[in-house]
Scaffold this active site. Structure first.
Site, PDB file in Angstrom:
ATOM      1  N   SER A  49       0.905  -1.190  -0.092  1.00 42.16           N
ATOM      2  CA  SER A  49       0.104  -0.131   0.002  1.00 42.16           C
ATOM      3  C   SER A  49       0.956   1.334   0.054  1.00 42.16           C
ATOM      4  CB  SER A  49      -0.855   0.176   1.216  1.00 42.16           C
ATOM      5  OG  SER A  49       0.081   0.332   2.403  1.00 42.16           O
ATOM      6  N   ASP A  80      -1.077  -1.586  -4.346  1.00 44.45           N
ATOM      7  CA  ASP A  80      -2.510  -1.532  -3.729  1.00 44.45           C
ATOM      8  C   ASP A  80      -3.037  -0.116  -3.154  1.00 44.45           C
ATOM      9  OD1 ASP A  80      -3.686  -3.158  -0.629  1.00 44.45           O
ATOM     10  OD2 ASP A  80      -4.696  -2.966  -2.574  1.00 44.45           O
ATOM     11  N   HIS A  81      -4.146   0.242  -3.526  1.00 48.46           N
ATOM     12  CA  HIS A  81      -4.915   1.433  -3.334  1.00 48.46           C
ATOM     13  C   HIS A  81      -3.900   2.514  -3.813  1.00 48.46           C
ATOM     14  CE1 HIS A  81      -8.637  -0.144  -1.837  1.00 48.46           C
ATOM     15  NE2 HIS A  81      -7.734  -1.285  -0.932  1.00 48.46           N
ATOM     16  N   ASP A 102      -7.035   3.727  -7.633  1.00 44.31           N
ATOM     17  CA  ASP A 102      -8.404   3.540  -6.782  1.00 44.31           C
ATOM     18  C   ASP A 102      -8.898   4.957  -6.837  1.00 44.31           C
ATOM     19  OD1 ASP A 102      -9.455   2.662  -3.304  1.00 44.31           O
ATOM     20  OD2 ASP A 102     -10.380   3.394  -5.146  1.00 44.31           O
ATOM     21  N   HIS A 178     -12.781  -3.853   4.358  1.00 43.22           N
ATOM     22  CA  HIS A 178     -11.314  -3.829   4.842  1.00 43.22           C
ATOM     23  C   HIS A 178     -11.557  -3.983   6.281  1.00 43.22           C
ATOM     24  CE1 HIS A 178     -10.253  -1.600   1.160  1.00 43.22           C
ATOM     25  NE2 HIS A 178      -9.432  -2.704   0.961  1.00 43.22           N
ATOM     26  N   HIS A 208     -11.404  -7.351  -2.807  1.00 43.71           N
ATOM     27  CA  HIS A 208     -10.746  -6.588  -1.622  1.00 43.71           C
ATOM     28  C   HIS A 208     -11.315  -7.009  -0.630  1.00 43.71           C
ATOM     29  CE1 HIS A 208      -7.930  -3.252  -3.522  1.00 43.71           C
ATOM     30  NE2 HIS A 208      -8.746  -3.805  -4.490  1.00 43.71           N
ATOM     31  N   GLY A 209     -10.756  -6.973   0.797  1.00 44.50           N
ATOM     32  CA  GLY A 209     -11.611  -7.101   1.807  1.00 44.50           C
ATOM     33  C   GLY A 209     -11.751  -8.527   1.979  1.00 44.50           C
ATOM     34  N   ASN A 251      -7.569 -10.015  -2.431  1.00 38.60           N
ATOM     35  CA  ASN A 251      -6.761  -9.385  -1.565  1.00 38.60           C
ATOM     36  C   ASN A 251      -6.620  -9.741   0.107  1.00 38.60           C
ATOM     37  OD1 ASN A 251      -6.201  -7.755  -3.648  1.00 38.60           O
ATOM     38  ND2 ASN A 251      -6.567  -5.817  -2.875  1.00 38.60           N
ATOM     39  N   THR A 254      -5.307  -8.170   6.588  1.00 43.30           N
ATOM     40  CA  THR A 254      -5.471  -8.238   7.960  1.00 43.30           C
ATOM     41  C   THR A 254      -5.296  -9.664   8.539  1.00 43.30           C
ATOM     42  OG1 THR A 254      -7.485  -6.899   7.552  1.00 43.30           O
ATOM     43  CG2 THR A 254      -7.457  -8.612   9.514  1.00 43.30           C
TER      44      THR A 254
END
Ligand SMILES: O=C(COP(=O)(O)O)NO
Ligand SMILES: [Ca+2]
Ligand code: NA
Ligand SMILES: [Zn+2]
Length: 305
Positions: A49, A80-81, A102, A178, A208-209, A251, A254
Site C-alpha cells: 500500500s 495496492d490502493h 483507486d 477492509h 478486496h477485503g 486481497n 488483515t
C-alpha cells in the site's frame, strides 16, 4: 520469476481459480508469502500500500523484487490502493509490475478519467492496471467509507467502465470490507452480483477485503495478550463461490497482520528472557505461512504455477 499482474490473473480468470494478493510491510512477511507460494507451486501477488511504501520505501520494494526474480513461481509486485496518477507512476519507477489506481470515490466520469490516464501510461511501459468501481465498506487506509456510502458495483456500469478505461482487472464492491470486523458474524456477499458482472465482462475481477479472520488465530491473539473485539472475515465457501464466477485476485492483509502479531506475541510470552530478534520475528513467518497456505488451498491456486 517477476511477472506482471496480467501474466498471473488472466490464466486465473480463465481457470476459474483465485490468486492471493498479500500485503507486505517487511522482509519476514515477504518471505512467508513467496516461500509458501514456491512450496505449494502457486502463483502469487505481493502488494504494498502507499503506507507500506512510506514505511519501507525502495528498500522494501527491492526485497520483494529480488525475491520475486529468484522465485520458482510467477510473482507480481502490485501497488495496492494507489490514490493518484503520480503514485502509480512512482510505483512503476520503483519496479512495480502491477498498479492499482483507486479512484472509486470520484463520480463515474472522474473515475474513468483518472483510471484511463494511468492505463495509458502503464501500458506504454508494459505494466498492468487494477482499478475500482463501487465503494467498499470498512476503512481504506486513506479513505474512511462508512456503511451508508458503501455502494455495490452496478454490472452495466462495470461494462461501460471497462470499455472506457481499458483497465486490465477491476475491483468490484460485492459486500466485502477492509479490516477485521466485516459486519456482524458472516459478512453478506452478493454472489448474484458477482455472477452477473462476471457474465458481462471477460477481465479478471478483484475482491478486496478478503481476509478470513480465522477464529483460531483470533483466539491465539487474545491468549497471547492481544485485545480485539468480535472479529469476523469472509467465509471460505463464499470465496470459493466467488472465484468460481470470475474473481481472480483476492486481497489479504488483515490475516497476515494478525498471524505475524500472534507469532511475535507468542514468542515474547514464551520466553521473557529472549532478545534475539531472529527468535522473535522468525516465528511470525511460520504462523503466516500456515495462514497463506490455507488461503491458497481455498482459492485453488495450489499447483497452478
Ligand atoms: O483489500 C485489502 C485487504 O483486505 P483485508 O483487510 O480483508 O485483509 N487490501 O487492499
Ligand atoms: Ca476505493
Ligand atoms: Na489492489
Ligand atoms: Zn483493499
Amino acid at each position: 520469476m517477476l511477472v506482471t499482474g496480467n501474466d498471473i490473473l488472466v490464466p486465473a480468470r480463465a481457470g476459474k481459480y483465485g490468486v492471493g494478493s498479500f500485503n507486505t510491510n517487511n522482509m519476514e512477511i515477504t518471505q512467508a508469502i513467496i516461500h509458501t507460494a514456491e512450496r505449494l507451486r502457486s502463483p502469487v501477488m505481493v502488494q504494498m500500500s502507499e503506507g507500506a511504501i512510506k514505511y519501507g520505501g525502495q528498500d522494501l520494494a527491492n526485497i520483494v523484487i529480488d525475491l520475486a526474480r529468484r522465485a520458482t513461481v510467477p510473482v507480481a509486485l502490485h501497488l495496492d490502493h494507489g490514490s493518484s496518477y503520480e503514485s502509480a507512476l512512482k510505483a512503476i519507477k520503483m519496479g512495480f509490475t502491477s498498479v492499482m489506481i483507486d479512484a472509486s470515490h470520484h463520480d463515474f466520469e472522474g473515475n474513468v478519467k483518472e483510471t484511463r490516464r494511468v492505463v495509458e501510461a502503464a501500458h506504454a511501459m508494459g505494466i498492468s492496471v487494477e482499478s475500482e468501481l463501487g465503494r467498499l465498506g470498512g476503512i481504506e487506509e486513506h479513505i474512511v467509507v462508512d456503511e451508508k456510502d458503501a455502494f455495490l458495483t452496478d454490472p452495466e456500469e462495470a461494462v461501460q467502465f471497462i470499455e472506457q478505461t481499458g483497465t486490465d482487472y477491476l475491483a468490484i464492491a460485492i459486500g466485502t470490507s477492509h479490516g477485521a470486523f466485516k459486519g456482524k458474524g458472516r459478512p453478506y456477499i452478493d454472489h448474484a452480483r458477482i455472477e452477473k458482472i462476471a457474465g458481462l465482462t471477460g477481465i479478471p475481477l478483484v475482491a478486496h477485503g478478503s481476509s478470513g479472520v480465522p477464529q483460531e488465530i483470533v483466539e491465539r491473539f487474545r491468549k497471547a495478550g492481544g485485545e480485539i473485539g468480535d472479529a469476523a472475515g469472509i467465509a471460505d465457501e463464499d470465496l470459493q463461490r466467488a472465484t468460481g464466477f470470475g474473481i481472480a485476485k483476492v486481497n489479504v492483509d488483515t490475516d497476515l497482520r494478525l498471524a505475524s502479531t500472534v507469532g511475535i506475541r507468542e514468542a515474547l510470552m514464551a520466553n521473557p528472557k529472549e532478545f534475539d530478534p531472529r527468535k522473535i520475528f522468525g516465528p511470525a513467518r511460520d504462523v503466516m505461512s500456515q495462514v497463506i497456505e490455507h488461503k491458497m488451498r481455498v482459492l485453488g491456486s495450489v499447483g497452478k504455477a
